[in-house]
Design an enzyme around this catalytic site. Structure first.
Site, PDB file in Angstrom:
ATOM      1  N   THR A 125     -13.947   0.999  -8.959  1.00 60.49           N
ATOM      2  CA  THR A 125     -14.693   0.794  -7.711  1.00 60.49           C
ATOM      3  C   THR A 125     -13.770   0.723  -6.487  1.00 60.49           C
ATOM      4  OG1 THR A 125     -14.659  -1.579  -8.122  1.00 60.49           O
ATOM      5  CG2 THR A 125     -16.630  -0.394  -8.839  1.00 60.49           C
ATOM      6  N   ASP A 152     -13.372  -6.596 -18.099  1.00 61.81           N
ATOM      7  CA  ASP A 152     -12.740  -7.624 -17.276  1.00 61.81           C
ATOM      8  C   ASP A 152     -11.328  -7.903 -17.782  1.00 61.81           C
ATOM      9  OD1 ASP A 152     -14.069 -10.017 -15.265  1.00 61.81           O
ATOM     10  OD2 ASP A 152     -12.033 -10.242 -16.054  1.00 61.81           O
ATOM     11  N   LEU A 176      -5.601   0.430 -12.622  1.00 61.96           N
ATOM     12  CA  LEU A 176      -5.604   0.242 -11.167  1.00 61.96           C
ATOM     13  C   LEU A 176      -6.241  -1.083 -10.768  1.00 61.96           C
ATOM     14  CD1 LEU A 176      -6.720   3.831 -10.068  1.00 61.96           C
ATOM     15  CD2 LEU A 176      -4.452   3.011 -10.742  1.00 61.96           C
ATOM     16  N   ALA A 177      -6.881  -1.770 -11.707  1.00 65.07           N
ATOM     17  CA  ALA A 177      -7.567  -3.021 -11.359  1.00 65.07           C
ATOM     18  C   ALA A 177      -6.550  -4.101 -11.014  1.00 65.07           C
ATOM     19  CB  ALA A 177      -8.433  -3.484 -12.522  1.00 65.07           C
ATOM     20  N   ALA A 178      -6.853  -4.855  -9.981  1.00 63.81           N
ATOM     21  CA  ALA A 178      -5.987  -5.971  -9.586  1.00 63.81           C
ATOM     22  C   ALA A 178      -6.669  -6.780  -8.492  1.00 63.81           C
ATOM     23  CB  ALA A 178      -4.654  -5.457  -9.041  1.00 63.81           C
ATOM     24  N   THR A 181       4.041  -1.639  -7.326  1.00 61.46           N
ATOM     25  CA  THR A 181       3.955  -1.629  -5.860  1.00 61.46           C
ATOM     26  C   THR A 181       5.296  -1.858  -5.175  1.00 61.46           C
ATOM     27  OG1 THR A 181       3.137  -2.923  -3.983  1.00 61.46           O
ATOM     28  CG2 THR A 181       3.213  -4.051  -6.077  1.00 61.46           C
ATOM     29  N   TYR A 236       1.075 -12.245  -5.241  1.00 64.02           N
ATOM     30  CA  TYR A 236       0.672 -10.890  -5.645  1.00 64.02           C
ATOM     31  C   TYR A 236       1.888 -10.110  -6.152  1.00 64.02           C
ATOM     32  CZ  TYR A 236      -0.359  -5.911  -5.025  1.00 64.02           C
ATOM     33  OH  TYR A 236      -0.467  -4.542  -5.210  1.00 64.02           O
ATOM     34  N   LYS A 262       2.689  -8.679  -9.881  1.00 61.15           N
ATOM     35  CA  LYS A 262       2.901  -7.242 -10.125  1.00 61.15           C
ATOM     36  C   LYS A 262       4.260  -6.999 -10.796  1.00 61.15           C
ATOM     37  CE  LYS A 262      -0.591  -4.665  -8.583  1.00 61.15           C
ATOM     38  NZ  LYS A 262      -1.287  -3.681  -9.419  1.00 61.15           N
ATOM     39  N   HIS A 320      -0.640   3.190   0.591  1.00 60.77           N
ATOM     40  CA  HIS A 320      -1.362   4.450   0.790  1.00 60.77           C
ATOM     41  C   HIS A 320      -2.793   4.140   1.202  1.00 60.77           C
ATOM     42  CE1 HIS A 320      -1.036   3.399  -3.459  1.00 60.77           C
ATOM     43  NE2 HIS A 320      -2.305   3.750  -3.572  1.00 60.77           N
TER      44      HIS A 320
HETATM   45  P1  NDP Z   1      -8.581  -1.971  -4.362  1.00 61.09           P
HETATM   46  O1  NDP Z   1      -8.442  -3.386  -3.922  1.00 61.09           O
HETATM   47  O2  NDP Z   1      -9.318  -1.002  -3.520  1.00 61.09           O
HETATM   48  O3  NDP Z   1      -9.234  -1.946  -5.843  1.00 61.09           O
HETATM   49  C1  NDP Z   1      -8.945  -2.931  -6.807  1.00 61.09           C
HETATM   50  C2  NDP Z   1      -9.860  -2.741  -7.993  1.00 61.09           C
HETATM   51  O4  NDP Z   1      -9.601  -3.772  -8.973  1.00 61.09           O
HETATM   52  C3  NDP Z   1     -11.348  -2.855  -7.648  1.00 61.09           C
HETATM   53  O5  NDP Z   1     -12.047  -1.854  -8.365  1.00 61.09           O
HETATM   54  C4  NDP Z   1     -11.698  -4.239  -8.167  1.00 61.09           C
HETATM   55  O6  NDP Z   1     -13.063  -4.384  -8.496  1.00 61.09           O
HETATM   56  C5  NDP Z   1     -10.846  -4.284  -9.430  1.00 61.09           C
HETATM   57  N1  NDP Z   1     -10.715  -5.647  -9.996  1.00 61.09           N
HETATM   58  C6  NDP Z   1     -10.359  -6.763  -9.342  1.00 61.09           C
HETATM   59  N2  NDP Z   1     -10.378  -7.817 -10.199  1.00 61.09           N
HETATM   60  C7  NDP Z   1     -10.763  -7.344 -11.417  1.00 61.09           C
HETATM   61  C8  NDP Z   1     -10.970  -7.922 -12.717  1.00 61.09           C
HETATM   62  N3  NDP Z   1     -10.806  -9.238 -12.946  1.00 61.09           N
HETATM   63  N4  NDP Z   1     -11.348  -7.143 -13.753  1.00 61.09           N
HETATM   64  C9  NDP Z   1     -11.561  -5.823 -13.569  1.00 61.09           C
HETATM   65  N5  NDP Z   1     -11.392  -5.204 -12.355  1.00 61.09           N
HETATM   66  C10 NDP Z   1     -10.991  -5.961 -11.299  1.00 61.09           C
HETATM   67  O7  NDP Z   1      -7.092  -1.422  -4.647  1.00 61.09           O
HETATM   68  P2  NDP Z   1      -6.478   0.054  -4.440  1.00 61.09           P
HETATM   69  O8  NDP Z   1      -7.409   1.042  -4.988  1.00 61.09           O
HETATM   70  O9  NDP Z   1      -5.947   0.166  -3.055  1.00 61.09           O
HETATM   71  O10 NDP Z   1      -5.184  -0.048  -5.378  1.00 61.09           O
HETATM   72  C11 NDP Z   1      -5.237   0.276  -6.767  1.00 61.09           C
HETATM   73  C12 NDP Z   1      -4.115  -0.447  -7.493  1.00 61.09           C
HETATM   74  O11 NDP Z   1      -2.867  -0.048  -6.964  1.00 61.09           O
HETATM   75  C13 NDP Z   1      -4.141  -1.978  -7.365  1.00 61.09           C
HETATM   76  O12 NDP Z   1      -3.670  -2.498  -8.594  1.00 61.09           O
HETATM   77  C14 NDP Z   1      -3.152  -2.262  -6.259  1.00 61.09           C
HETATM   78  O13 NDP Z   1      -2.614  -3.561  -6.403  1.00 61.09           O
HETATM   79  C15 NDP Z   1      -2.128  -1.177  -6.505  1.00 61.09           C
HETATM   80  N6  NDP Z   1      -1.396  -0.695  -5.348  1.00 61.09           N
HETATM   81  C16 NDP Z   1      -2.071  -0.284  -4.235  1.00 61.09           C
HETATM   82  C17 NDP Z   1      -1.376   0.251  -3.176  1.00 61.09           C
HETATM   83  C18 NDP Z   1      -2.070   0.706  -1.942  1.00 61.09           C
HETATM   84  O14 NDP Z   1      -1.394   0.886  -0.920  1.00 61.09           O
HETATM   85  N7  NDP Z   1      -3.368   0.942  -1.978  1.00 61.09           N
HETATM   86  C19 NDP Z   1       0.097   0.387  -3.229  1.00 61.09           C
HETATM   87  C20 NDP Z   1       0.685  -0.022  -4.475  1.00 61.09           C
HETATM   88  C21 NDP Z   1      -0.045  -0.534  -5.488  1.00 61.09           C
HETATM   89  P3  NDP Z   1     -14.152  -4.894  -7.407  1.00 61.09           P
HETATM   90  O15 NDP Z   1     -14.595  -3.671  -6.675  1.00 61.09           O
HETATM   91  O16 NDP Z   1     -15.185  -5.501  -8.275  1.00 61.09           O
HETATM   92  O17 NDP Z   1     -13.453  -5.880  -6.506  1.00 61.09           O
HETATM   93  P1  GDR Z   2       0.206  -4.944   2.340  1.00 61.98           P
HETATM   94  O1  GDR Z   2      -0.993  -4.360   3.223  1.00 61.98           O
HETATM   95  O2  GDR Z   2       0.329  -6.413   2.457  1.00 61.98           O
HETATM   96  O3  GDR Z   2       1.406  -4.126   2.686  1.00 61.98           O
HETATM   97  O4  GDR Z   2      -0.308  -4.634   0.859  1.00 61.98           O
HETATM   98  P2  GDR Z   2      -1.788  -4.945   4.463  1.00 61.98           P
HETATM   99  O5  GDR Z   2      -2.455  -3.783   5.084  1.00 61.98           O
HETATM  100  O6  GDR Z   2      -2.633  -6.109   4.093  1.00 61.98           O
HETATM  101  O7  GDR Z   2      -0.623  -5.499   5.429  1.00 61.98           O
HETATM  102  C1  GDR Z   2       0.387  -4.639   5.947  1.00 61.98           C
HETATM  103  C2  GDR Z   2       1.185  -5.382   7.009  1.00 61.98           C
HETATM  104  O8  GDR Z   2       0.350  -5.572   8.166  1.00 61.98           O
HETATM  105  C3  GDR Z   2       0.510  -6.903   8.632  1.00 61.98           C
HETATM  106  N1  GDR Z   2      -0.675  -7.308   9.383  1.00 61.98           N
HETATM  107  C4  GDR Z   2      -1.914  -7.482   8.891  1.00 61.98           C
HETATM  108  N2  GDR Z   2      -2.410  -7.293   7.641  1.00 61.98           N
HETATM  109  C5  GDR Z   2      -3.730  -7.501   7.447  1.00 61.98           C
HETATM  110  N3  GDR Z   2      -4.247  -7.282   6.229  1.00 61.98           N
HETATM  111  N4  GDR Z   2      -4.561  -7.918   8.462  1.00 61.98           N
HETATM  112  C6  GDR Z   2      -4.101  -8.133   9.731  1.00 61.98           C
HETATM  113  O9  GDR Z   2      -4.855  -8.500  10.620  1.00 61.98           O
HETATM  114  C7  GDR Z   2      -2.720  -7.889   9.967  1.00 61.98           C
HETATM  115  N5  GDR Z   2      -1.936  -7.954  11.085  1.00 61.98           N
HETATM  116  C8  GDR Z   2      -0.712  -7.600  10.719  1.00 61.98           C
HETATM  117  C9  GDR Z   2       0.734  -7.707   7.357  1.00 61.98           C
HETATM  118  O10 GDR Z   2       1.297  -8.983   7.661  1.00 61.98           O
HETATM  119  C10 GDR Z   2       1.651  -6.780   6.588  1.00 61.98           C
HETATM  120  O11 GDR Z   2       2.975  -6.958   7.003  1.00 61.98           O
HETATM  121  C11 GDR Z   2      -0.936  -3.400   0.541  1.00 61.98           C
HETATM  122  C12 GDR Z   2      -1.920  -3.654  -0.609  1.00 61.98           C
HETATM  123  O12 GDR Z   2      -2.673  -2.478  -0.841  1.00 61.98           O
HETATM  124  C13 GDR Z   2      -1.186  -4.011  -1.883  1.00 61.98           C
HETATM  125  O13 GDR Z   2      -2.111  -4.082  -2.978  1.00 61.98           O
HETATM  126  C14 GDR Z   2      -0.144  -2.934  -2.163  1.00 61.98           C
HETATM  127  O14 GDR Z   2       0.596  -3.269  -3.312  1.00 61.98           O
HETATM  128  C15 GDR Z   2       0.789  -2.776  -0.961  1.00 61.98           C
HETATM  129  O15 GDR Z   2       0.011  -2.429   0.166  1.00 61.98           O
HETATM  130  C16 GDR Z   2       1.822  -1.674  -1.174  1.00 61.98           C
END
Ligand code: NDP
Ligand code: GDR
Length: 334
Positions: free
Chosen positions: A11, A59, A81-83, A126, A150, A154, A180
């Site tokens: 999701t 879960d 990808l869940a987290a 990450t 977090y 990870k 991303h």
């Molecule tokens: P999202 O937050 O968009 O998605 C996280 C997903 O994990 C959701 O589908 C969520 O479900 C599910 N989830 C949370 N808790 C549980 C649980 N207890 N059991 C099963 N599923 C669960 O993350 P992204 O798609 O952005 O990222 C994907 C993965 O990559 C994550 O692990 C993230 O930490 C990691 N990551 C992301 C980066 C990024 O920049 N996007 C960079 C590096 C790593 P629900 O919809 O129900 O909340």
């Molecule tokens: P990050 O992403 O912590 O890098 O984790 P986020 O977009 O939350 O923050 C990036 C930077 O922006 C600063 N920031 C703020 N952040 C949020 N969320 N809201 C604000 O209002 C704001 N103002 C400034 C933050 O302090 C931070 O420095 C994301 C997630 O997707 C992780 O799951 C993943 O692993 C990493 O990217 C790579």
């Protein structure tokens, strides 16, 4: 016969793009979601693929459930990808984050090892694991220094995947992905908060945008391209870990300036900062070196920083225009 992929976190942002990619490649795609009163298929709907993905309740806190899902689905590849993926929330919920984002991965790997250790496994690691990075740019050999519950969770999951590879010979790879983003990004993350904020301000739906640290720098890429690297990792003869990044770093301030410029607004009139959005420990600067992904996987980013901001702001301008016209949110978030 087509291969079967099980994607946890279906999701989420990456779950949707990865499902789309694997469906295009002819996979049977099974999406694992955590049960809630309503299944949130908004992102799969936005990509028009919801009816092509089989969904199973799952879960990461329930080992028995995972084992049964792996048995029933019989996947060739599992993408974890869940987290609990929001860094800010991990300071408020460190134990839950550790349970899901860290220990959850051990439960999943154990279930795979018990059912079929030949299954190929992808772990969503990450750049946050580099945290207070000790060298720039960061690559696969850069030492880790996590700065949040977090990131620490990870890191545990990351080393667990490495250990299952070394101890049991499993095909487990970790993609160390830098930030991303996309129009499907959750609205609490800074890039989407900015793109949606700028668009809603443009249409008079919001007056101000309140942010935290504008000086933090990140290596931001386009999510749709990053899921290609995940798939490529699992097609290699040997499992390994890879950094996936653009090799460019920009500040939150630059993201704000560019987004408001795309929306045709002067950001200084609308953006305010509030210490409530600061984190107890911040990651100030991240910059990835994707050379290994390029040479071994043939993967390269194609979308520039400016193009990414444009893609996100333009999608949110369409959403905000709809909201202004109809008084309700647009379901379509393509
Ligand atoms: P999202 O937050 O968009 O998605 C996280 C997903 O994990 C959701 O589908 C969520 O479900 C599910 N989830 C949370 N808790 C549980 C649980 N207890 N059991 C099963 N599923 C669960 O993350 P992204 O798609 O952005 O990222 C994907 C993965 O990559 C994550 O692990 C993230 O930490 C990691 N990551 C992301 C980066 C990024 O920049 N996007 C960079 C590096 C790593 P629900 O919809 O129900 O909340
Ligand atoms: P990050 O992403 O912590 O890098 O984790 P986020 O977009 O939350 O923050 C990036 C930077 O922006 C600063 N920031 C703020 N952040 C949020 N969320 N809201 C604000 O209002 C704001 N103002 C400034 C933050 O302090 C931070 O420095 C994301 C997630 O997707 C992780 O799951 C993943 O692993 C990493 O990217 C790579």
């Amino acid at each position: 016969m087509s291969s079967t992929a099980l994607i946890t976190g279906i999701t989420g942002q990456d779950g949707a793009y990865l499902a789309q990619l694997l469906l295009e490649k002819g996979y049977r795609v099974v999406g694992a979601f955590r049960r809630a009163s309503m299944v949130n298929t908004a992102r799969l709907d936005a990509l028009g693929i919801a009816e092509h993905v089989e969904l199973v309740p799952f879960d990461l806190t329930d080992h028995g459930n995972m084992r049964r899902v792996i048995e029933a689905v019989a996947p060739d590849e599992v993408y974890n990808l869940a987290a609990q993926s929001f860094v800010g929330v991990s300071f408020e919920q460190p134990v839950t984050t550790g349970e899901i984002t860290g220990v959850g991965v051990v439960r999943l790997l154990e279930a795979i090892r018990e059912v079929n250790p030949e299954i190929r496994f992808y772990q969503a690691s990450t750049s946050e694991m580099f945290g207070k990075a000790r060298e720039t740019p960061q690559n696969e050999t850069t030492p880790f220094h996590p700065r949040s519950p977090y990131a620490a969770s990870k890191l545990y999951a990351h080393w667990t995947a490495v250990n299952y590879r070394e101890a049991y010979g499993m095909h487990a790879s970790s993609g160390i992905l830098f930030n991303h983003e996309s129009p499907l990004r959750g609205v609490e993350f800074v890039t989407r908060k900015i793109s949606l904020g700028a668009a809603r301000i443009k249409y008079g739906l919001q007056e101000k945008l309140t942010l935290g640290n504008l000086e933090a720098r990140r290596d931001w890429g386009y999510a749709k391209e990053y899921v290609e690297a995940m798939w490529l990792m699992l097609q290699q003869p040997e499992a390994e870990d890879y950094v996936v990044a653009t090799g460019e770093s920009h500040s939150v301030r630059e993201f704000v300036e560019t987004a408001f410029e795309v929306a045709g607004l002067d950001w200084e009139r609308y953006v305010v900062t509030d210490p409530a959005f600061l984190r107890p420990a911040e990651v100030d600067f991240l910059l990835g070196d994707p050379s290994k992904a390029k040479s071994k996987l043939g993967w390269e980013p194609r979308t520039t920083f400016r193009e990414l901001v444009e893609i996100m702001v333009e999608a949110d301008l369409r959403r905000a225009a709809f909201e202004a016209r109809h008084g309700r949110e647009m379901l379509e978030i393509r």
